[in-house]
Write a protein that holds these residues in place. Structure first.
Motif, PDB file in Angstrom:
ATOM      1  N   ARG A  55       0.516  -1.213   0.135  1.00  0.00           N
ATOM      2  CA  ARG A  55       0.203  -0.050   0.071  1.00  0.00           C
ATOM      3  C   ARG A  55       0.587   1.650   0.174  1.00  0.00           C
ATOM      4  O   ARG A  55      -0.073   2.480  -0.802  1.00  0.00           O
ATOM      5  N   ARG A  56       1.791   1.402   0.814  1.00  0.00           N
ATOM      6  CA  ARG A  56       2.582   2.091   0.610  1.00  0.00           C
ATOM      7  C   ARG A  56       3.282   2.650  -0.274  1.00  0.00           C
ATOM      8  O   ARG A  56       2.968   4.206  -0.870  1.00  0.00           O
ATOM      9  N   LEU A  60       0.513   3.960  -2.676  1.00  0.00           N
ATOM     10  CA  LEU A  60      -0.161   5.487  -2.626  1.00  0.00           C
ATOM     11  C   LEU A  60       1.115   6.537  -3.273  1.00  0.00           C
ATOM     12  O   LEU A  60       0.549   7.816  -3.501  1.00  0.00           O
ATOM     13  N   PHE A  61       2.207   6.226  -3.146  1.00  0.00           N
ATOM     14  CA  PHE A  61       3.418   6.894  -3.503  1.00  0.00           C
ATOM     15  C   PHE A  61       3.245   7.475  -4.462  1.00  0.00           C
ATOM     16  O   PHE A  61       3.200   8.520  -5.306  1.00  0.00           O
ATOM     17  N   THR A  62       3.386   6.466  -5.441  1.00  0.00           N
ATOM     18  CA  THR A  62       2.936   6.441  -7.053  1.00  0.00           C
ATOM     19  C   THR A  62       1.482   7.221  -7.245  1.00  0.00           C
ATOM     20  O   THR A  62       1.856   8.433  -7.897  1.00  0.00           O
ATOM     21  N   ILE A  63       0.839   7.129  -6.779  1.00  0.00           N
ATOM     22  CA  ILE A  63      -0.387   7.603  -6.835  1.00  0.00           C
ATOM     23  C   ILE A  63      -0.018   9.183  -6.737  1.00  0.00           C
ATOM     24  O   ILE A  63      -0.810  10.095  -7.262  1.00  0.00           O
ATOM     25  N   VAL A  64      -0.043   9.351  -5.567  1.00  0.00           N
ATOM     26  CA  VAL A  64       0.062  10.453  -5.283  1.00  0.00           C
ATOM     27  C   VAL A  64       0.603  11.545  -6.156  1.00  0.00           C
ATOM     28  O   VAL A  64       1.139  12.693  -6.262  1.00  0.00           O
ATOM     29  N   ILE A  65       2.306  11.016  -6.384  1.00  0.00           N
ATOM     30  CA  ILE A  65       3.164  12.131  -7.627  1.00  0.00           C
ATOM     31  C   ILE A  65       2.608  11.844  -8.329  1.00  0.00           C
ATOM     32  O   ILE A  65       1.862  13.275  -9.107  1.00  0.00           O
ATOM     33  N   THR A  66       1.799  11.195  -9.295  1.00  0.00           N
ATOM     34  CA  THR A  66       1.057  11.220 -10.267  1.00  0.00           C
ATOM     35  C   THR A  66       0.234  12.074 -10.430  1.00  0.00           C
ATOM     36  O   THR A  66      -0.681  13.190 -11.132  1.00  0.00           O
ATOM     37  N   ALA A  67      -1.088  11.785  -9.352  1.00  0.00           N
ATOM     38  CA  ALA A  67      -2.616  12.691  -9.206  1.00  0.00           C
ATOM     39  C   ALA A  67      -1.737  14.129  -8.733  1.00  0.00           C
ATOM     40  O   ALA A  67      -2.178  15.315  -9.671  1.00  0.00           O
ATOM     41  N   VAL A  68      -0.746  14.422  -8.542  1.00  0.00           N
ATOM     42  CA  VAL A  68      -0.221  15.835  -7.882  1.00  0.00           C
ATOM     43  C   VAL A  68       0.201  16.222  -9.350  1.00  0.00           C
ATOM     44  O   VAL A  68      -0.253  17.782  -9.629  1.00  0.00           O
TER      45      VAL A  68
END
Lengths: 553, 248
Positions: free
Chosen positions: B64-65, B68-76
């Motif tokens: 999950r960690r 989440l890391f990848t998705i957050v950067i992508t989302a930003v």
């Protein structure tokens, strides 16, 4: 005869490779003549003067040959054929005869394409072949008809291959080779095959209608006051791009797969977020079929459709970004070996980065209105479909050459080849972005017909000279390829020390039925520096079929 | 236009072209920042983690960690860059590109018939109706007044062409069988080029016309003179010359 009409996937792979490389040379030579003409319109090159008509034929055939007769046979025909059975632990494709027919159909298509180019009234309507220009209204003559026929035949060959690849991946995997243990290369090739099976027939349909307009006097795509016919030229554009946009992903997906694997292999690290990468590639595959409308932003599209296609096009950048982040994350804290295939792989990241980012400009309608049909578009899609795809193909050739031919290529020559090729590609296609932003349209025989573009002449000259350098550097590759084929150092079974089945369980080159015994797969394709391997000397990799203490039988 | 040797966009002679250029500059800024960061990290990784510096880390990026890391950067990046782009573009579409002038704004309406390899241009003349004896018809010669919105109605006689005014940031395909439209307003007098942006045959590169932007008075004078000449030469039987079409 056994080597000519062979049903062995490895032989067919090599046949596709030779055919593709030959056409790559032809398409590349055409690019050089096109560049020459852009810098020096009307000036003879080697005694040959490019006229407006021959210039139009050249860029028509350059695009057609590169896409359908160079990249497709090399990436999909050669590497698809070679790798799918070997990496999955299969003895051959599901349908070996169909596989053979696919190659011979492609060969016939290639001959017809060459004829379309060399006949006196040659194909002249651009690689996109928009009607009514591509109908007898704009281009009478046999060449354009042959062009249409060549695409139908090439499409048939590709469709046969696609059906075969899809089935092989689903049915022929070795025991234990679950979908989520497949090398990313296979994922790329498989998703590409699905797109091919779905969308190449759409191109076929468009070409059949076009052929009918050309041969039987129908008016599917003909309209206007002059011909007084009620067809719909826009219908063709829709059909063409319903195929044409997935086609971009058809060509890049195998490269993404190869890049994903090679980064892991040469960073000696598992591919970061393998499952995320697979899901991203699958998402791109789905989205790729929903974005084609951005090719028609200036064509006459209702605002509602335009907005929808703009949003969908921007969406595709999210999964692409995830893939890219995973590649970067795989490199991070690896132990990176800058072998020749890795250099080309890193080159792919660079040019794909630039190519992808420039796509953002074209995805949105107001900017596309200005940039559409200029060299900005040419630079953008060449960065991806030429630079990234060919760097990826070179990475694949340097990497799998030992397995294909049993000998190693020269590392020194390969490194020099890379060191010249990458900067040249960036300068040529990056320069095109600048020219396009300055307003210069594509497909102009003589840009100085416009006063606006006369100051751009030094750039056109500089890009042309860089293209000559790029072509010269490819001679290093040709030399390396043939010299290694004849006199290269014999390769060991697993020269790169990686764990996928083609390296761990076949001889170099592989025997007639690939595997002495079909292996049972226990691990993913990227197990490097696995904790349980500690203290195992120099061996930092784990074969996909290797048994670790504690693994079930 | 070039700055030294660096190619730049052509001089902007239109009232709204600056928006298009601004959008390009914003996008360029965002992708340049992204590109520099990404290339920096790539080069840094390759240099710092090359063979022999340390053993590769066993990191599969599962869990999950990591997700989440990848998705957050992508989302930003996605919402930051693509979001900005989408909002700006929508504004531009609503306020300029697709906001055609209404009849009460009295735009100048022009008909263009494209053919291999030239632009037939038709003005309605004093009677305000197309395909009548007082029409002004030119070849590869577009005249527009400064400051007044111009709506161009287009059709093609033969193949697909594309009406391209680089100095006005205008481009619109011209198709046989259907009518397409584009609009712009000129803000700077002068002579500019009209080009074809869609491959339309061997002499595509020659399909070039001129755009003359002049003051409203000069334009009206030109139109009156040309209309009088046209009227005197009107030939009822020359049906090919009456290619204009009515529309609302």
């Amino acid at each position: 005869m056994g080597l000519i009409f062979s049903r062995d996937h490895k032989v067919i792979a090599r046949q596709f490779l030779w055919l593709g490389l030959a056409f790559l040379a032809v398409g590349g030579a055409m690019a050089i003549v096109i560049r020459w003409s852009l810098a020096y319109p009307g000036r003879a090159i080697a005694g040959y003067v490019v006229t407006p008509s021959s210039y139009t034929t050249l860029f028509t055939m350059h695009g057609t040959i590169m896409i359908f007769f160079a990249v497709t046979p090399i990436l999909i025909g050669a590497f698809g054929n070679f790798l799918i059975p070997l990496q999955l632990g299969a003895r051959d494709m599901s349908f070996p005869t169909l596989n053979m027919v696919s190659f011979w159909t492609q060969l016939v298509a290639s001959i017809v394409a060459v004829a379309a180019w060399l006949v006196p009234a040659s194909a002249n309507a651009g690689w996109t072949g928009y009607p009514p220009l591509s109908t007898p209204v704009g281009t009478p003559g046999i060449g354009q008809t042959l062009w249409t026929l060549a695409l139908i035949l090439a499409g048939a060959s590709t469709t046969m291959g696609a059906v075969n690849y899809i089935t092989t991946v689903l049915r022929e995997r070795a025991p234990g080779m679950t979908l989520m243990r497949m090398p990313l290369t296979i994922w790329g090739l498989w998703l590409t095959s699905i797109l091919n099976a779905l969308f190449v027939p759409v191109l076929g349909a468009a070409m059949l209608l076009l052929l009918s307009d050309r041969l039987f006097g129908t008016h599917f795509f003909v309209a206007g006051v002059m011909v007084r016919a009620g067809g719909d030229p826009l219908l063709y554009q829709h059909l063409f791009w319903i195929f044409g946009h997935p086609e971009v992903y058809i060509l890049i997906l195998p490269v993404w797969g190869i890049v994903g694997d090679l980064i892991s292999f040469f960073a000696r690290k598992p591919a970061y977020g393998y499952r995320m990468s697979v899901i991203s590639m699958a998402t791109v595959t789905v989205l790729s079929s929903l974005v084609y409308g951005h090719h028609l932003f200036v064509a006459a599209m209702t605002p509602m459709l335009g907005r929808a296609f703009m949003v969908l096009t921007l969406l595709i950048s999210a999964p692409a970004m995830i893939l890219f982040l995973n590649w970067m994350h795989t490199l991070w804290r690896g132990s990176i070996r800058l072998e020749v295939p890795m250099l080309f792989t890193l080159g792919v990241l660079f040019v794909f980065g630039v190519g992808g980012l420039t796509g953002l400009f074209l995805a949105d309608i107001p900017q596309d209105v200005y940039l559409h049909d200029t060299f900005f578009v040419v630079g953008h899609f060449h960065l991806i479909m030429a630079a990234a795809v060919f760097l990826g193909s070179f990475a694949a050739i340097y990497f799998w050459f030992p397995k294909m031919f049993g000998r190693s290529m020269s590392r020194t020559l390969g490194t020099i080849h890379f060191a010249i090729t990458l900067p040249c590609l960036v300068v040529i296609f990056g320069g095109m972005l600048l020219l396009g932003n300055a307003g210069m349209q594509r497909r102009l025989y003589d840009p100085s017909a416009y006063e606006l573009f006369r100051p751009l002449r030094p750039w056109n000259v500089a890009l042309t000279h860089t293209a000559f350098l790029l072509a010269a550097a490819q001679l290093l590759f040709v030399w390396n390829f043939f010299a290694s084929l004849l006199r290269g150092k014999p390769a060991t079974d697993n020269p790169w020390s990686v764990g996928t089945l083609e390296w761990t369980h076949t001889t170099t080159p592989p025997g007639p039925h690939n595997f002495a015994e079909i292996p049972t797969v226990r691990h993913g394709p990227h197990e490097f520096n696995h904790p349980q391997l500690d203290g195992d000397g120099d061996k930092d990799w784990l074969g996909q079929a290797e048994k670790l203490p504690g693994d079930p039988e | 236009m070039t700055l030294g040797l660096l190619p730049l966009r052509p001089l902007d002679a239109s009232a709204d072209g600056f928006r298009n250029d601004a959008l390009f500059n914003v996008t360029m800024l965002m992708v340049t920042v992204l590109f520099v960061i990404v290339t920096g990290i790539l080069v840094w990784s390759v240099v710092m983690h090359r063979k022999g510096r340390h053993r590769a880390q066993y990191e599969r990026g599962i869990g999950r960690r990591h997700l989440l890391f990848t998705i957050v950067i992508t989302a930003v990046i996605f919402f930051g860059v693509d979001g900005t782009l989408l909002v700006d573009s929508y504004l531009d579409l609503d306020q300029v590109l697709w906001k055609f002038p209404r009849a009460e704004d009295h735009p100048l309406e022009i008909e263009v018939l494209a053919q291999q390899w030239s632009w037939n241009v038709r003005y309605a003349g004093p009677d305000g109706r197309f395909n009548t004896p007082d029409d002004v018809v030119t070849l590869d010669d577009l005249h527009v007044p400064v400051g007044r919105a111009v709506v161009v109605h287009m059709k093609s006689k033969d193949v697909v062409h594309s009406f391209y005014l680089p100095n006005f940031r205008v481009k619109q395909d011209v198709l046989p069988g259907i009518e397409t439209r584009a609009w712009f307003a000129a803000k700077r007098a002068g002579t500019y080029e009209l080009g074809c942006a869609q491959l339309c045959g061997v002499n595509h590169y020659k399909m070039r016309g001129l755009v003359t932007v002049e003051s409203a008075d000069a334009f009206d004078g030109w139109l009156r003179t040309q209309s009088a000449i046209g009227k005197a030469r009107w030939d009822e039987d020359d049906t090919d010359a009456h290619w204009g079409w009515p529309w609302d």
